[in-house]
Scaffold this motif. Structure first.
Motif, mmCIF file in Angstrom:
data_model
loop_
_atom_site.group_PDB
_atom_site.id
_atom_site.type_symbol
_atom_site.label_atom_id
_atom_site.label_comp_id
_atom_site.label_asym_id
_atom_site.label_seq_id
_atom_site.Cartn_x
_atom_site.Cartn_y
_atom_site.Cartn_z
ATOM 1 N N ASN A 171 0.839 -1.192 0.000
ATOM 2 C CA ASN A 171 0.000 0.000 0.000
ATOM 3 C C ASN A 171 0.876 1.245 0.000
ATOM 4 N N GLY A 172 0.569 2.184 -0.875
ATOM 5 C CA GLY A 172 1.299 3.445 -0.935
ATOM 6 C C GLY A 172 2.622 3.372 -1.666
ATOM 7 N N SER A 173 2.891 2.281 -2.373
ATOM 8 C CA SER A 173 4.180 2.136 -3.049
ATOM 9 C C SER A 173 4.224 2.807 -4.418
ATOM 10 N N LEU A 174 3.081 3.260 -4.927
ATOM 11 C CA LEU A 174 3.034 3.910 -6.242
ATOM 12 C C LEU A 174 2.663 5.380 -6.112
ATOM 13 N N ARG A 175 2.905 6.111 -7.178
ATOM 14 C CA ARG A 175 2.416 7.481 -7.329
ATOM 15 C C ARG A 175 1.200 7.407 -8.265
ATOM 16 N N LEU A 176 0.314 8.389 -8.177
ATOM 17 C CA LEU A 176 -0.906 8.375 -9.004
ATOM 18 C C LEU A 176 -0.617 8.225 -10.494
ATOM 19 N N TYR A 177 0.433 8.890 -10.983
ATOM 20 C CA TYR A 177 0.719 8.847 -12.420
ATOM 21 C C TYR A 177 1.156 7.445 -12.881
ATOM 22 N N LEU A 211 0.254 -9.009 -1.931
ATOM 23 C CA LEU A 211 1.326 -8.016 -1.884
ATOM 24 C C LEU A 211 0.777 -6.599 -1.726
ATOM 25 N N CYS A 212 -0.507 -6.412 -1.967
ATOM 26 C CA CYS A 212 -1.177 -5.114 -1.809
ATOM 27 C C CYS A 212 -2.421 -5.330 -0.938
ATOM 28 N N PRO A 213 -2.279 -5.295 0.369
ATOM 29 C CA PRO A 213 -3.415 -5.625 1.254
ATOM 30 C C PRO A 213 -4.663 -4.783 1.007
ATOM 31 N N CYS A 214 -4.529 -3.482 0.796
ATOM 32 C CA CYS A 214 -5.706 -2.635 0.538
ATOM 33 C C CYS A 214 -6.419 -3.103 -0.723
ATOM 34 N N TYR A 215 -5.657 -3.328 -1.782
ATOM 35 C CA TYR A 215 -6.166 -3.788 -3.080
ATOM 36 C C TYR A 215 -6.850 -5.145 -2.903
ATOM 37 N N ASN A 216 -6.254 -5.999 -2.111
ATOM 38 C CA ASN A 216 -6.765 -7.348 -1.886
ATOM 39 C C ASN A 216 -8.035 -7.360 -1.041
ATOM 40 N N ASN A 217 -8.112 -6.508 -0.040
ATOM 41 C CA ASN A 217 -9.202 -6.570 0.939
ATOM 42 C C ASN A 217 -10.410 -5.690 0.600
ATOM 43 N N TRP A 218 -10.334 -4.880 -0.430
ATOM 44 C CA TRP A 218 -11.457 -4.026 -0.805
ATOM 45 C C TRP A 218 -12.524 -4.900 -1.454
ATOM 46 N N LYS A 219 -13.716 -4.907 -0.887
ATOM 47 C CA LYS A 219 -14.794 -5.797 -1.344
ATOM 48 C C LYS A 219 -15.976 -5.004 -1.910
ATOM 49 N N THR A 220 -16.771 -5.666 -2.761
ATOM 50 C CA THR A 220 -17.998 -5.089 -3.279
ATOM 51 C C THR A 220 -19.076 -5.188 -2.193
ATOM 52 N N LYS A 221 -20.241 -4.621 -2.465
ATOM 53 C CA LYS A 221 -21.355 -4.712 -1.513
ATOM 54 C C LYS A 221 -21.761 -6.168 -1.263
#
Length: 98
Positions: A32-38, A81-91
């Motif tokens: 998490n946070g390893s990239l820049r927006l661009y 490797l990206c916990p936020c990306y992995n744990n974000w769920k749909t409704k």
């Protein structure tokens, strides 16, 4: 005996592949946070390159990347490797990020 040799060769290849991926991930600092927006569009384009619905995949990948600032390596898997990306769920409780 030939099947056993093929199976052990396949297992060795799988282990080598997993170790190489871990080394790659450590070198390129995923998390998490390893990239820049661009960097999101390019990473998502690569992530979704083999997806059946490429444009839909890129849309959700970019949405997740903007929030998490992380996209897992490769075209599939390695979400841990990206916990936020992995744990974000749909409704409905399914995965939000491809």
């Amino acid at each position: 005996m030939g099947n056993m040799k093929a199976l052990s060769m396949l297992l060795a290849l799988l282990v080598f592949s997993m170790l190489a991926t871990e080394a790659f991930a450590r070198h390129y600092q995923y998390g998490n946070g390893s990239l820049r927006l661009y960097q999101c569009p390019r990473r998502c384009k690569k992530r979704c390159s083999k997806a059946r619905k490429t444009e839909e995949c890129k849309f959700f990948c970019n949405k997740c990347c903007r929030t998490c600032l992380c996209v897992p390596p490769g075209t599939f898997g390695y979400k841990y490797l990206c916990p936020c990306y992995n744990n974000w769920k749909t409704k409905r409780g399914g995965p939000k990020c491809p």
